[in-house]
Structure formats: structure tokens, C-alpha cells
Design a protein around this motif. Structure first.
Motif, PDB file in Angstrom:
ATOM      1  N   THR A  63       0.084 -58.208  75.066  1.00 48.46           N
ATOM      2  CA  THR A  63      -0.518 -59.365  75.742  1.00 48.46           C
ATOM      3  C   THR A  63      -1.801 -59.737  74.998  1.00 48.46           C
ATOM      4  OG1 THR A  63      -1.830 -57.962  77.217  1.00 48.46           O
ATOM      5  CG2 THR A  63       0.337 -58.659  78.019  1.00 48.46           C
ATOM      6  N   ASP A  64      -2.255 -60.982  75.184  1.00 48.02           N
ATOM      7  CA  ASP A  64      -3.537 -61.375  74.599  1.00 48.02           C
ATOM      8  C   ASP A  64      -4.621 -60.442  75.129  1.00 48.02           C
ATOM      9  OD1 ASP A  64      -2.290 -63.454  73.304  1.00 48.02           O
ATOM     10  OD2 ASP A  64      -3.183 -65.026  74.534  1.00 48.02           O
ATOM     11  N   ARG A  65      -5.554 -60.088  74.272  1.00 48.29           N
ATOM     12  CA  ARG A  65      -6.627 -59.176  74.652  1.00 48.29           C
ATOM     13  C   ARG A  65      -7.985 -59.769  74.302  1.00 48.29           C
ATOM     14  NH1 ARG A  65      -5.496 -54.076  77.200  1.00 48.29           N
ATOM     15  NH2 ARG A  65      -3.246 -54.007  77.225  1.00 48.29           N
ATOM     16  N   VAL A  66      -8.952 -59.597  75.194  1.00 51.26           N
ATOM     17  CA  VAL A  66     -10.330 -60.013  74.963  1.00 51.26           C
ATOM     18  C   VAL A  66     -11.095 -58.800  74.460  1.00 51.26           C
ATOM     19  CG1 VAL A  66     -12.436 -60.870  76.039  1.00 51.26           C
ATOM     20  CG2 VAL A  66     -10.227 -61.682  76.830  1.00 51.26           C
ATOM     21  N   ASP A  67     -11.843 -58.979  73.377  1.00 47.98           N
ATOM     22  CA  ASP A  67     -12.659 -57.899  72.834  1.00 47.98           C
ATOM     23  C   ASP A  67     -13.964 -57.829  73.621  1.00 47.98           C
ATOM     24  OD1 ASP A  67     -14.036 -56.022  71.407  1.00 47.98           O
ATOM     25  OD2 ASP A  67     -13.696 -56.946  69.456  1.00 47.98           O
ATOM     26  N   LEU A  68     -14.110 -56.797  74.433  1.00 48.84           N
ATOM     27  CA  LEU A  68     -15.300 -56.657  75.277  1.00 48.84           C
ATOM     28  C   LEU A  68     -16.568 -56.382  74.478  1.00 48.84           C
ATOM     29  CD1 LEU A  68     -13.765 -54.501  78.159  1.00 48.84           C
ATOM     30  CD2 LEU A  68     -14.140 -56.983  78.120  1.00 48.84           C
ATOM     31  N   LEU A  69     -16.427 -55.957  73.227  1.00 50.39           N
ATOM     32  CA  LEU A  69     -17.602 -55.687  72.395  1.00 50.39           C
ATOM     33  C   LEU A  69     -18.012 -56.883  71.557  1.00 50.39           C
ATOM     34  CD1 LEU A  69     -16.896 -52.036  71.212  1.00 50.39           C
ATOM     35  CD2 LEU A  69     -18.181 -52.844  73.195  1.00 50.39           C
ATOM     36  N   SER A  70     -17.265 -57.962  71.665  1.00 51.81           N
ATOM     37  CA  SER A  70     -17.586 -59.179  70.928  1.00 51.81           C
ATOM     38  C   SER A  70     -18.444 -60.077  71.811  1.00 51.81           C
ATOM     39  CB  SER A  70     -16.301 -59.904  70.539  1.00 51.81           C
ATOM     40  OG  SER A  70     -16.569 -61.212  70.115  1.00 51.81           O
ATOM     41  N   ARG A  71     -19.597 -60.451  71.330  1.00 53.28           N
ATOM     42  CA  ARG A  71     -20.473 -61.340  72.108  1.00 53.28           C
ATOM     43  C   ARG A  71     -19.832 -62.712  72.310  1.00 53.28           C
ATOM     44  NH1 ARG A  71     -25.200 -58.828  72.899  1.00 53.28           N
ATOM     45  NH2 ARG A  71     -25.881 -57.323  71.367  1.00 53.28           N
ATOM     46  N   GLU A  72     -18.940 -63.088  71.400  1.00 53.52           N
ATOM     47  CA  GLU A  72     -18.262 -64.392  71.485  1.00 53.52           C
ATOM     48  C   GLU A  72     -17.000 -64.328  72.336  1.00 53.52           C
ATOM     49  OE1 GLU A  72     -18.323 -62.854  68.170  1.00 53.52           O
ATOM     50  OE2 GLU A  72     -20.448 -63.325  68.181  1.00 53.52           O
ATOM     51  N   GLY A  73     -16.617 -63.138  72.813  1.00 48.00           N
ATOM     52  CA  GLY A  73     -15.395 -63.013  73.595  1.00 48.00           C
ATOM     53  C   GLY A  73     -14.151 -63.231  72.759  1.00 48.00           C
ATOM     54  N   ALA A  74     -14.118 -62.671  71.561  1.00 51.25           N
ATOM     55  CA  ALA A  74     -12.989 -62.853  70.639  1.00 51.25           C
ATOM     56  C   ALA A  74     -11.673 -62.448  71.303  1.00 51.25           C
ATOM     57  CB  ALA A  74     -13.208 -62.024  69.377  1.00 51.25           C
ATOM     58  N   ILE A  75     -10.639 -63.213  70.998  1.00 54.01           N
ATOM     59  CA  ILE A  75      -9.297 -62.956  71.530  1.00 54.01           C
ATOM     60  C   ILE A  75      -8.433 -62.372  70.423  1.00 54.01           C
ATOM     61  CG2 ILE A  75      -7.233 -63.997  72.553  1.00 54.01           C
ATOM     62  CD1 ILE A  75      -9.619 -64.211  74.394  1.00 54.01           C
ATOM     63  N   ILE A  76      -7.746 -61.287  70.736  1.00 49.46           N
ATOM     64  CA  ILE A  76      -6.740 -60.721  69.841  1.00 49.46           C
ATOM     65  C   ILE A  76      -5.399 -61.176  70.408  1.00 49.46           C
ATOM     66  CG2 ILE A  76      -5.775 -58.624  68.842  1.00 49.46           C
ATOM     67  CD1 ILE A  76      -8.776 -59.169  68.154  1.00 49.46           C
ATOM     68  N   PRO A  77      -4.682 -62.062  69.698  1.00 50.20           N
ATOM     69  CA  PRO A  77      -3.448 -62.626  70.249  1.00 50.20           C
ATOM     70  C   PRO A  77      -2.296 -61.620  70.301  1.00 50.20           C
ATOM     71  CG  PRO A  77      -3.932 -63.586  68.091  1.00 50.20           C
ATOM     72  CD  PRO A  77      -5.035 -62.636  68.416  1.00 50.20           C
ATOM     73  N   ALA A  78      -1.469 -61.780  71.314  1.00 53.44           N
ATOM     74  CA  ALA A  78      -0.298 -60.917  71.497  1.00 53.44           C
ATOM     75  C   ALA A  78       0.685 -61.097  70.357  1.00 53.44           C
ATOM     76  CB  ALA A  78       0.384 -61.248  72.825  1.00 53.44           C
ATOM     77  N   GLY A  79       1.345 -59.990  70.012  1.00 54.79           N
ATOM     78  CA  GLY A  79       2.444 -60.039  69.063  1.00 54.79           C
ATOM     79  C   GLY A  79       2.068 -60.305  67.628  1.00 54.79           C
ATOM     80  N   GLN A  80       0.796 -60.246  67.295  1.00 52.43           N
ATOM     81  CA  GLN A  80       0.380 -60.504  65.919  1.00 52.43           C
ATOM     82  C   GLN A  80      -0.380 -59.304  65.375  1.00 52.43           C
ATOM     83  OE1 GLN A  80      -1.734 -64.153  65.388  1.00 52.43           O
ATOM     84  NE2 GLN A  80      -0.358 -65.309  66.705  1.00 52.43           N
ATOM     85  N   PRO A  81      -0.061 -58.902  64.138  1.00 46.75           N
ATOM     86  CA  PRO A  81      -0.847 -57.822  63.535  1.00 46.75           C
ATOM     87  C   PRO A  81      -2.265 -58.306  63.264  1.00 46.75           C
ATOM     88  CG  PRO A  81       0.660 -58.775  61.935  1.00 46.75           C
ATOM     89  CD  PRO A  81       0.954 -59.440  63.249  1.00 46.75           C
ATOM     90  N   TRP A  82      -3.215 -57.414  63.269  1.00 48.16           N
ATOM     91  CA  TRP A  82      -4.590 -57.805  62.983  1.00 48.16           C
ATOM     92  C   TRP A  82      -5.289 -56.720  62.190  1.00 48.16           C
ATOM     93  CZ3 TRP A  82      -8.504 -55.310  66.093  1.00 48.16           C
ATOM     94  CH2 TRP A  82      -7.993 -54.544  67.142  1.00 48.16           C
ATOM     95  N   MET A  83      -6.259 -57.153  61.409  1.00 42.04           N
ATOM     96  CA  MET A  83      -6.997 -56.275  60.517  1.00 42.04           C
ATOM     97  C   MET A  83      -8.324 -55.867  61.150  1.00 42.04           C
ATOM     98  SD  MET A  83      -5.022 -55.924  57.900  1.00 42.04           S
ATOM     99  CE  MET A  83      -6.076 -55.220  56.636  1.00 42.04           C
ATOM    100  N   LEU A  84      -8.728 -54.651  60.841  1.00 39.00           N
ATOM    101  CA  LEU A  84     -10.011 -54.127  61.317  1.00 39.00           C
ATOM    102  C   LEU A  84     -11.000 -54.109  60.160  1.00 39.00           C
ATOM    103  CD1 LEU A  84      -8.589 -51.019  63.197  1.00 39.00           C
ATOM    104  CD2 LEU A  84      -9.294 -53.190  64.216  1.00 39.00           C
ATOM    105  N   GLN A  85     -12.165 -54.639  60.389  1.00 37.57           N
ATOM    106  CA  GLN A  85     -13.226 -54.608  59.390  1.00 37.57           C
ATOM    107  C   GLN A  85     -13.713 -53.159  59.219  1.00 37.57           C
ATOM    108  OE1 GLN A  85     -14.163 -57.286  57.498  1.00 37.57           O
ATOM    109  NE2 GLN A  85     -12.371 -58.128  58.531  1.00 37.57           N
TER     110      GLN A  85
END
Length: 95
Positions: A63-85
Motif C-alpha cells: 500500500t502507499d506509505r507515508v514516511d514519518l521521518l520526512s518533514r515533507e510527508g514523502a509518499i512511497i507508492p505501492a507496488g514500486q521498487p525504491w532506492m535508499l540514499q
């Protein structure tokens, strides 16, 4: 200091982070640590890149996820791979 305050405030506001059960998540990369904290109506996925290089997260959220540590409320979209800095930390709550 501001980052520490954000971590404390966020942790205190989330039942799953205070006293939820912990489940380790497989990422396929020893440099990426991930676990789920769950309590009643709260479910948070915590993901950490422990290396000095960009890394794939190792999973795609259901499911879509909100990053609680992001001041901007970044969204990590469902079903998509994502990279970590490098040295990134994310606490992801279902939107």
C-alpha cells in the motif's frame, strides 16, 4: 537537536513504535535493515540503509506509505521498487 526531537515526537505518537510486535523483513541485502512494528490499528515499516552507497530497499510496499521521518510527508507508492540514499532511515506508515 531538531532531528532528535522529531524522532522522539514521532515515536511517542505511534502505538506500534512504542509497544508493537516486531517482525523482521527480508531485503536481500545485508546493508539494508527492515522490520515491521504492529499494534492494533497501527502498522509501521522501518527501513535503514547501513551503507555509504545508494541501495535498493529490497521490497515494494503493498500500500502507499507515508514516511514519518520526512518533514515533507514523502509518499512511497505501492507496488514500486525504491532506492535508499546512503545511511537513510525511513519509518513508513500506511496512508
Amino acid at each position: 537537536m531538531n532531528r532528535t526531537r522529531l524522532l522522539i515526537k514521532t515515536r511517542q505518537s505511534q502505538p506500534a513504535l512504542r509497544n508493537g510486535t516486531l517482525t523482521w523483513l527480508e531485503t536481500g541485502d545485508p546493508a539494508v535493515l527492515a522490520f515491521r512494528r504492529s499494534a492494533a490499528d497501527s502498522d509501521i515499516i522501518c527501513v535503514f540503509n547501513l551503507s555509504d552507497e545508494e541501495r535498493p530497499s529490497g521490497f515494494e510496499p503493498a500500500t502507499d506509505r507515508v514516511d514519518l521521518l520526512s518533514r515533507e510527508g514523502a509518499i512511497i507508492p505501492a507496488g514500486q521498487p525504491w532506492m535508499l540514499q546512503p545511511f537513510a532511515a525511513h519509518w513508513l506508515q500506511a496512508e
